[in-house]
Write an enzyme that holds these catalytic residues in place. Structure first.
Site, PDB file in Angstrom:
ATOM      1  N   CYS A 106       0.831  -1.215   0.000  1.00 23.45           N
ATOM      2  CA  CYS A 106       0.000   0.000   0.000  1.00 23.45           C
ATOM      3  C   CYS A 106       0.867   1.269   0.000  1.00 23.45           C
ATOM      4  O   CYS A 106       1.540   1.529  -0.969  1.00 23.45           O
ATOM      5  CB  CYS A 106      -0.990  -0.033   1.163  1.00 23.45           C
ATOM      6  SG  CYS A 106      -2.356   1.117   0.908  1.00 23.45           S
ATOM      7  N   HIS A 209      -3.795  -5.279   0.373  1.00 23.21           N
ATOM      8  CA  HIS A 209      -3.306  -5.657   1.699  1.00 23.21           C
ATOM      9  C   HIS A 209      -3.325  -7.176   1.901  1.00 23.21           C
ATOM     10  O   HIS A 209      -4.231  -7.705   2.536  1.00 23.21           O
ATOM     11  CB  HIS A 209      -4.160  -4.984   2.786  1.00 23.21           C
ATOM     12  CG  HIS A 209      -3.858  -3.536   2.951  1.00 23.21           C
ATOM     13  ND1 HIS A 209      -2.888  -3.076   3.825  1.00 23.21           N
ATOM     14  CD2 HIS A 209      -4.363  -2.447   2.334  1.00 23.21           C
ATOM     15  CE1 HIS A 209      -2.825  -1.752   3.741  1.00 23.21           C
ATOM     16  NE2 HIS A 209      -3.707  -1.347   2.846  1.00 23.21           N
ATOM     17  N   GLU A 211      -1.680  -8.883   3.919  1.00 21.79           N
ATOM     18  CA  GLU A 211      -1.584  -9.258   5.346  1.00 21.79           C
ATOM     19  C   GLU A 211      -2.977  -9.393   5.954  1.00 21.79           C
ATOM     20  O   GLU A 211      -3.155 -10.107   6.930  1.00 21.79           O
ATOM     21  CB  GLU A 211      -0.719  -8.239   6.110  1.00 21.79           C
ATOM     22  CG  GLU A 211      -1.397  -6.951   6.542  1.00 21.79           C
ATOM     23  CD  GLU A 211      -1.618  -5.962   5.398  1.00 21.79           C
ATOM     24  OE1 GLU A 211      -1.247  -6.260   4.254  1.00 21.79           O
ATOM     25  OE2 GLU A 211      -2.178  -4.881   5.673  1.00 21.79           O
TER      26      GLU A 211
END
Ligand code: MN
Length: 234
Positions: A106, A209, A211
């Site tokens: 990001c 994202h 994660e």
């Protein structure tokens, strides 16, 4: 061996740090040790941080001060964090020179592009015509727009598919791609969603994202791949 992964947190104007736990959790689950650097200025200390880490993850966060890519700050640009910008550009430069593995997510993807000479859209809704809501309204664990993976890129070789699903929490994005970076994936409106540096051993940047989608689709593989490379050094 557990590779040590260096991260930079959000840094407020009073030098208070904060970071979402998902970055550290993903590194831990994939077999790494996340360590976060506090705000420091001493070049020797920053060099010691670079020497200590086996790899670096540049995480999400506030908008980058547009002066770093030679633009005036528009009213549509979000709040910036000058101390984080200063520390992170410094750490990135040294990490890049060290040729240790780099993963960027990001803001991190935007940061590496700016650090290497690229520019950003300061605000997608007012500068880019699209039917995609890149700042999605669903929560972070919910996938939103498709990621179109380009063939013959490290991402395609890793996941062996042309379409992945990403989440999307950005109102800024890469505008002019820096020399030395190549596109690995776009969204269907043409927005750059993933890049890599072909002249580096391991350098990957994702605009979404992974994660937060760790257990979804192939997103875990992006972390496993990174941590394994940090482990073996190749
Ligand atoms: Mn997006």
């Amino acid at each position: 061996m557990t590779p040590i992964i260096g991260l930079i947190a959000n840094i407020e104007n009073d030098l208070k740090l904060s970071m979402l736990s998902a970055y550290g959790e993903a590194i831990e689950k994939s077999g790494g040790l996340p360590i976060v650097l506090t705000y420091i200025e001493d070049e020797g200390a920053i060099d010691a941080f670079i020497d200590t880490c086996h790899g670096f993850l540049f995480t999400g966060g506030a908008d980058i001060e547009p002066q770093y890519y030679g633009e005036e700050k528009k009213i549509t640009c979000g709040a910036t964090q000058p101390f984080r910008d200063k520390l992170e550009f410094n750490v990135f430069k040294k990490a890049y020179e060290s040729d240790k593995p780099i993963l960027a997510i990001c803001r991190g993807a935007q940061l590496v592009n700016v650090a290497l000479g690229g520019t950003l859209y300061q605000d997608i809704p007012t500068e880019y015509e699209t039917d995609i809501l890149h700042l999605q309204t669903e929560d972070k664990l919910t996938p939103s727009h498709p990621i179109l993976v380009e063939r013959d890129t490290p991402l395609f070789h890793l996941v062996s598919k042309e379409i992945m699903t990403g989440n999307s929490f950005h109102h800024q994005a890469i505008k002019t791609l820096a020399d030395g970076l190549k596109v690995m994936a776009k969204s269907h409106d043409g927005m750059i969603e993933a890049v890599y540096a072909p002249n580096k051993k391991y350098f990957r940047a994702y605009q979404w994202h992974p994660e937060r989608l760790y257990s979804f689709d192939d997103n875990r593989a992006l972390f496993d791949d990174f941590i394994n490379t940090c482990k073996t050094g190749e």
